[in-house]
Design an enzyme around this catalytic site. Structure first.
Site, short mmCIF file in Angstrom:
data_model
loop_
_atom_site.label_atom_id
_atom_site.label_comp_id
_atom_site.label_asym_id
_atom_site.label_seq_id
_atom_site.Cartn_x
_atom_site.Cartn_y
_atom_site.Cartn_z
N ASP A 1 25.77 -22.51 17.01
CA ASP A 1 24.61 -21.61 17.24
C ASP A 1 23.18 -22.34 16.95
O ASP A 1 22.24 -21.72 17.39
CB ASP A 1 24.56 -20.34 16.30
CG ASP A 1 24.86 -20.57 14.95
OD1 ASP A 1 25.31 -21.87 14.47
OD2 ASP A 1 24.87 -19.86 14.11
N GLY B 1 23.48 -21.11 5.27
CA GLY B 1 22.77 -19.87 4.96
C GLY B 1 21.61 -20.29 3.96
O GLY B 1 21.71 -21.48 3.24
N HIS C 1 28.06 -32.94 11.16
CA HIS C 1 27.38 -31.56 10.93
C HIS C 1 26.49 -31.24 12.08
O HIS C 1 25.46 -31.72 12.18
CB HIS C 1 26.22 -32.07 9.49
CG HIS C 1 25.79 -30.90 9.04
ND1 HIS C 1 26.01 -30.59 7.71
CD2 HIS C 1 25.30 -29.75 9.52
CE1 HIS C 1 25.28 -29.43 7.21
NE2 HIS C 1 24.72 -29.07 8.36
N HIS D 1 25.85 -27.51 14.18
CA HIS D 1 26.01 -26.06 14.18
C HIS D 1 26.10 -25.61 15.63
O HIS D 1 25.14 -25.80 16.61
CB HIS D 1 24.74 -25.21 13.58
CG HIS D 1 24.77 -25.33 11.97
ND1 HIS D 1 25.42 -24.50 11.13
CD2 HIS D 1 24.37 -26.25 11.11
CE1 HIS D 1 25.27 -24.99 9.99
NE2 HIS D 1 24.48 -26.11 10.07
N GLU E 1 19.49 -28.90 -0.28
CA GLU E 1 18.44 -28.87 0.98
C GLU E 1 17.33 -27.66 0.72
O GLU E 1 16.19 -28.31 0.73
CB GLU E 1 19.29 -28.29 2.29
CG GLU E 1 18.58 -28.31 3.54
CD GLU E 1 19.18 -27.41 4.49
OE1 GLU E 1 20.14 -26.68 4.24
OE2 GLU E 1 18.81 -27.76 5.63
N ASP F 1 22.61 -31.67 12.77
CA ASP F 1 22.52 -30.31 12.18
C ASP F 1 22.41 -29.39 13.40
O ASP F 1 23.26 -28.58 13.65
CB ASP F 1 21.12 -30.48 11.37
CG ASP F 1 21.29 -29.06 10.28
OD1 ASP F 1 22.46 -28.34 10.21
OD2 ASP F 1 20.32 -28.81 9.63
#
Ligand SMILES: [Zn+2]
Length: 347
Positions: free
Chosen positions: A22, A175, A18, A20, A205, A283
């Site tokens: 960006d 998101g 997990h 990201h 979350e 993350d």
């Protein structure tokens, strides 16, 4: 008992499931890209930018997500995207990550004219180059975004399926969670399921256990991103255990988004003890100012994980990879041998 040092945690072969794209840029690279692209950054030294990008003052998930507009401003062309993916895989390799699943929403990378396909191909080139240079195996998960229309998610699911077997191994929904139910995007998940593409879903979350239930029951997610508030529903937790739904835990990020009050409150320990499939992940390395060695260290220091337990957790990262079973099993066999020899050396 084995003393857990950063060096030992670095040598432990790990999977990062997990992460990201960006949210995991190097500040130095952001500044260089911004200069080339004539984009303004909020700070002009790497150190100041690193501090600025680390989100410690967010009141919730939505505020945490605001920083992404800055990274995305230098992720609208193919070359920067390729470089960012390459550098992420390089950073991971140096932390002892053998397998990386990096995720992002290509729909956020098409503002300057890239096609969705190009926005997938560019990072894949970077990951392939890192595989040659560092031996790290990396794959992509395509994210849809909760607060975007269902049609956009469906388009992204088509895109993900188009790249199945060519570097994309799964689909995700990310998101702002509160007020944006996953069920709106059920058709996108169904398309992936019908085409044998595994899915994960950010849930539990920014919203409660009901959101995890929706990810499991409506979206048929194989893994849950965060799942922090699954702990609030013992029956659902038992169901996740029985069906093998795996939880992608991200400790530092959960403190930053106020999903938990402090590291020692993280449910990772309770999930592990309950026999749930769990993995440790970063993350967003930039917004969380972390890396995978640091996150494993937090689990040892604040949640009482022994080295043997961390090795088990690391292994679950590989067994829950979205790789095709044949590839996954081969990788797990390699990792098992590596962990055994690491243990041997500790005796
Ligand atoms: Zn995430």
């Amino acid at each position: 008992m084995t003393v857990i040092t950063s060096d030992l945690l670095r040598r432990l072969p790990k999977a990062e499931l997990h992460c990201h794209l960006d949210g995991s840029l190097r500040p130095e690279t952001m500044l260089e890209l911004a200069r080339d692209l004539k984009v303004k950054m909020p700070r002009d030294s790497a150190e100041a930018l690193r501090d600025y990008m680390r989100v410690d003052d967010a009141r919730n998930l939505e505020e945490y997500l605001e920083r992404f507009s800055i990274t995305l401003s230098v992720m609208q062309q193919a070359e920067p995207m390729e470089r960012i993916a390459y550098e992420l895989a390089e950073d991971c390799a140096k932390e002892g990550v053998r397998y990386l699943e990096v995720r992002y929403a290509p729909i956020l990378n098409v503002r300057a004219g890239l096609t969705l396909e190009q926005a997938v191909e560019a990072p894949l080139r970077g990951l392939a180059r890192a595989a040659r240079d560092y031996g790290i195996v990396s794959r992509v998960l395509v994210c849809a975004i909760r607060n975007m229309p269902a049609n956009t998610s469906l388009e992204l699911a088509w895109l993900a399926v188009d790249f199945k077997g060519d570097g994309v191994v799964g689909f995700d929904l990310a998101g702002g969670e509160a007020g944006n139910p996953a069920s709106v995007h059920a058709q996108a998940f169904a398309h992936c399921e019908a085409n044998g593409l595994p899915c994960t879903c950010h849930a539990g979350e920014g919203a409660g256990a009901g959101s995890v239930a929706e990810a499991m029951h409506v979206c048929h997610a194989h893994r849950i991103g965060h799942g922090t508030r699954l702990i609030e529903d013992p029956a659902l937790l038992a169901e996740a255990k029985a069906t093998g739904v795996a939880i992608e835990c991200c400790i530092t990020s959960n403190v930053q988004t106020r999903a938990i009050a402090s590291v020692d409150q993280h449910p990772l320990r309770r999930y592990f003890d309950a026999g749930l499939q769990v993995s440790i992940n970063t993350d967003n390395r930039l917004m969380s100012g972390t890396d995978l060695v640091t996150e494993y260290g937090l689990a040892a220091k604040h949640l009482g994980f022994t080295f043997d337990e961390l090795a088990q957790l690391a292994r679950q990262g590989f067994t829950n990879a979205f790789l095709p079973p044949v590839e996954r099993d081969a990788l797990v066999a390699t990792i098992d041998a590596e962990i055994a020899s690491l243990r041997q050396g500790l005796r």
